[in-house]
Scaffold this motif. Structure first.
Motif, mmCIF file in Angstrom:
data_model
loop_
_atom_site.group_PDB
_atom_site.id
_atom_site.type_symbol
_atom_site.label_atom_id
_atom_site.label_comp_id
_atom_site.label_asym_id
_atom_site.label_seq_id
_atom_site.Cartn_x
_atom_site.Cartn_y
_atom_site.Cartn_z
ATOM 1 N N GLY A 163 13.274 3.390 10.606
ATOM 2 C CA GLY A 163 11.025 3.200 10.334
ATOM 3 C C GLY A 163 11.413 4.086 8.693
ATOM 4 N N SER A 164 9.628 4.134 9.430
ATOM 5 C CA SER A 164 8.857 4.508 8.090
ATOM 6 C C SER A 164 8.311 5.971 8.361
ATOM 7 C CB SER A 164 8.330 3.327 7.177
ATOM 8 O OG SER A 164 7.138 2.768 7.896
ATOM 9 N N LEU A 165 7.897 6.610 7.509
ATOM 10 C CA LEU A 165 6.667 7.344 7.403
ATOM 11 C C LEU A 165 5.092 7.408 6.654
ATOM 12 C CD1 LEU A 165 5.147 10.493 7.569
ATOM 13 C CD2 LEU A 165 5.842 10.684 5.683
ATOM 14 N N ALA A 166 4.147 6.552 7.452
ATOM 15 C CA ALA A 166 2.788 6.225 7.186
ATOM 16 C C ALA A 166 1.873 6.924 6.660
ATOM 17 C CB ALA A 166 2.087 5.101 7.896
ATOM 18 N N ASP A 175 0.425 19.111 -1.591
ATOM 19 C CA ASP A 175 -0.175 18.097 -1.288
ATOM 20 C C ASP A 175 1.122 17.022 -1.277
ATOM 21 O OD1 ASP A 175 -2.529 18.334 0.307
ATOM 22 O OD2 ASP A 175 -3.883 17.944 -1.680
ATOM 23 N N VAL A 176 1.672 17.154 -2.867
ATOM 24 C CA VAL A 176 2.757 15.820 -2.951
ATOM 25 C C VAL A 176 4.295 17.382 -2.436
ATOM 26 C CG1 VAL A 176 4.195 15.400 -4.550
ATOM 27 C CG2 VAL A 176 1.731 15.258 -4.938
ATOM 28 N N HIS A 177 4.118 18.354 -2.408
ATOM 29 C CA HIS A 177 5.825 18.557 -1.945
ATOM 30 C C HIS A 177 4.920 18.649 -0.157
ATOM 31 C CE1 HIS A 177 6.395 21.499 -5.508
ATOM 32 N NE2 HIS A 177 6.388 20.878 -5.600
ATOM 33 N N GLY A 178 4.133 19.067 0.058
ATOM 34 C CA GLY A 178 4.206 18.642 1.603
ATOM 35 C C GLY A 178 4.936 17.286 2.707
ATOM 36 N N LEU A 179 3.815 16.362 1.690
ATOM 37 C CA LEU A 179 4.670 14.795 1.699
ATOM 38 C C LEU A 179 5.884 14.734 1.672
ATOM 39 C CD1 LEU A 179 4.942 11.875 0.590
ATOM 40 C CD2 LEU A 179 4.320 12.218 3.146
ATOM 41 N N TRP A 180 6.508 15.276 0.555
ATOM 42 C CA TRP A 180 7.613 15.495 0.590
ATOM 43 C C TRP A 180 8.791 15.703 1.028
ATOM 44 C CZ3 TRP A 180 8.011 16.858 -5.450
ATOM 45 C CH2 TRP A 180 8.120 14.836 -6.532
ATOM 46 N N ARG A 181 8.388 17.206 1.782
ATOM 47 C CA ARG A 181 8.826 17.742 2.575
ATOM 48 C C ARG A 181 8.699 17.303 4.416
ATOM 49 N NH1 ARG A 181 6.202 22.341 0.057
ATOM 50 N NH2 ARG A 181 7.865 24.347 -0.421
ATOM 51 N N ARG A 182 7.982 16.549 4.459
ATOM 52 C CA ARG A 182 7.479 15.939 5.676
ATOM 53 C C ARG A 182 8.522 14.356 5.837
ATOM 54 N NH1 ARG A 182 8.402 15.641 10.617
ATOM 55 N NH2 ARG A 182 7.229 13.493 12.031
ATOM 56 N N SER A 234 6.163 7.722 -3.943
ATOM 57 C CA SER A 234 6.660 9.003 -3.521
ATOM 58 C C SER A 234 7.082 9.687 -2.762
ATOM 59 C CB SER A 234 4.963 9.791 -3.202
ATOM 60 O OG SER A 234 4.904 8.977 -1.686
ATOM 61 N N HIS A 235 7.601 8.381 -1.971
ATOM 62 C CA HIS A 235 8.698 8.366 -0.767
ATOM 63 C C HIS A 235 10.027 7.984 -1.420
ATOM 64 C CE1 HIS A 235 5.885 6.875 2.846
ATOM 65 N NE2 HIS A 235 5.367 8.040 2.255
ATOM 66 N N LEU A 236 10.041 7.333 -2.999
ATOM 67 C CA LEU A 236 11.795 7.350 -3.019
ATOM 68 C C LEU A 236 12.621 8.748 -3.490
ATOM 69 C CD1 LEU A 236 11.123 4.563 -5.581
ATOM 70 C CD2 LEU A 236 11.059 4.554 -2.992
ATOM 71 N N TYR A 248 21.556 5.498 8.171
ATOM 72 C CA TYR A 248 21.531 5.683 7.260
ATOM 73 C C TYR A 248 20.841 5.287 6.044
ATOM 74 C CZ TYR A 248 25.470 8.072 8.118
ATOM 75 O OH TYR A 248 26.862 8.084 9.488
ATOM 76 N N GLN A 249 19.663 4.149 6.356
ATOM 77 C CA GLN A 249 18.688 3.592 5.771
ATOM 78 C C GLN A 249 17.635 3.397 6.345
ATOM 79 O OE1 GLN A 249 20.219 -0.445 5.897
ATOM 80 N NE2 GLN A 249 17.734 -1.403 4.451
ATOM 81 N N GLY A 250 16.059 3.709 5.709
ATOM 82 C CA GLY A 250 15.045 3.825 6.185
ATOM 83 C C GLY A 250 14.272 2.315 5.626
ATOM 84 N N TRP A 251 12.478 2.856 5.398
ATOM 85 C CA TRP A 251 11.278 2.028 5.214
ATOM 86 C C TRP A 251 11.442 2.927 4.523
ATOM 87 C CZ3 TRP A 251 8.538 -1.251 9.466
ATOM 88 C CH2 TRP A 251 9.597 -1.875 9.989
ATOM 89 N N ASP A 252 10.774 3.097 2.922
ATOM 90 C CA ASP A 252 9.760 3.830 1.891
ATOM 91 C C ASP A 252 8.104 2.894 1.515
ATOM 92 O OD1 ASP A 252 11.771 5.986 2.405
ATOM 93 O OD2 ASP A 252 12.924 5.055 0.616
#
Length: 380
Positions: free
Chosen positions: A279-282, A292-299, A321-323, A313-317
């Protein structure tokens, strides 16, 4: 001479049909969901542009990538170069035009209009060469009690694309959400069979696993019972965690309850050829500030690594920024062990000991070879 047991040939044919044991082929590393009313022929390019802008602003060099994602210095340059190449050339692997939760309930004529606009956009992308390798709609669930709306959207979408493009472009699939009852799967497969009769194209679909009730009817012969139309099963983290009563702050992809659901999916579909997606990160960056950008990327990277470790091996984006965090994490995962895996396979083929005294079993060698093929398919 021993006689062949009665019924063996029939059972063996069933085994081969149910568990084809095919080698890993290309599979998207993600699916991007875009609400139908916000989708246009420019959507994929816009997501790529936004992701590249974030990289240029907050991940300008391999050193930054190593620091943000914890990638070893010796690997960071290769990951960074591939990340830029991917975002520039093919920012989205798999695209869903969403007519379900991300879209909501609209009056019939309004949804029809959005279907027509989506069709025009798909045709334009196909003509421009920007249509992702996988694409299609997510229609409404039969569990909502209105299958007519779901089927109308699907038929209008598919027939519209064929009329506009002259054919149904390759890579098409449709997402069928909230499958709370097993009969819905057979009913939806029948819809696809009727629809494809006038298209000259084979239609398959992916189901979403979004409720504990769904786990009860996942099994190895499910795709066989659907005429081979089930292409994939996608896990829906937020509906699932809500359905089992988790508190809001525990609705996360790495919750142990989600691990259980993923393992049931793996057990049910192992060897069947049905692809699996997490699934995804909402969440999106709280601001344009680097912290804030780095924090989102790390999580997000933590969640992607969790999925990869569990064999998803697949998820939702859900946001451009998730790309960045998706591709960076996937590429680092595959590259980190690529040479070591290749050496172990070569040692096995040459009948010599592998480095470090590793004694590989045949099953491990098959896994190593599959991992190398998966990496080759995923890496740009």
């Amino acid at each position: 001479m021993p006689a062949v047991p009665e019924g063996f040939a029939r059972a063996y044919r069933a085994q081969q049909a149910r568990y084809p044991a095919a080698e890993p082929a290309w599979q998207p590393v993600h699916t991007v969901y875009v609400p139908a009313d916000r989708f246009s022929a420019r959507t994929v390019a816009e997501w790529g542009d936004q992701a590249l802008s974030l990289v240029k602003a907050h991940l300008a060099d391999p050193g930054s990538l190593a620091e943000v994602f914890g990638v070893p210095d010796g690997l960071a340059a290769a990951v960074h170069e591939r990340l830029l190449r991917k975002l520039s050339a093919e920012p989205v692997d798999d695209l869903r035009v969403d007519f379900e939760d991300g879209y909501g309930v609209r009056p019939g004529p309004v949804e029809d209009e959005h279907v027509d606009r989506a069709v025009a956009a798909i045709a334009a992308m196909r003509a421009a060469g920007t249509l992702p390798r996988r694409w299609g709609p997510r229609v409404k669930s039969f569990a909502d009690g209105d299958p007519d709306r779901s089927v109308r959207t699907l038929e209008r979408f598919v027939t519209g694309v064929v009329a506009a493009a002259g054919e149904l472009p390759g890579g098409f699939t449709v997402t069928f959400p909230k499958v709370l009852m097993e009969p819905y799967l057979g009913q939806f497969a029948e819809v696809l069979e009727r629809l494809e009769a006038g298209l000259g194209a084979r239609l398959r679909f992916e189901m979403q696993v979004e409720a504990p009730q769904t786990l009860a009817f996942l099994r190895g012969d499910l795709n066989e019972s659907l005429g081979g139309r089930l292409a994939a099963a996608h896990f829906g983290v937020f509906d699932y965690t809500a359905a089992i009563g988790l508190p809001p702050h525990e609705q996360r992809l790495d919750h142990p309850a989600c691990d259980h659901a993923r393992h049931v999916m793996q057990t049910a579909f192992a060897g069947t050829g049905v692809e699996l997606s997490d699934g995804s990160l909402a969440a999106s960056p709280a601001s344009d500030l680097a912290r804030d950008v780095h924090g989102l990327w790390r999580r997000h990277a933590e969640l992607v690594r969790h999925s990869l470790r569990h064999g998803f091996y697949q998820g939702w984006d859900m946001h451009p920024s998730h790309l960045v965090s998706r591709f960076a994490t996937v590429y680092a995962f595959h590259l980190a062990r690529y040479d070591a895996y290749r050496e172990r396979v070569r040692a096995w083929e040459e009948r010599r000991p592998a480095d470090g005294g590793v004694m590989d079993e045949p099953a491990t060698i098959r896994t190593l070879a599959a991992a190398l093929r998966r990496a080759d398919a995923a890496l740009p």
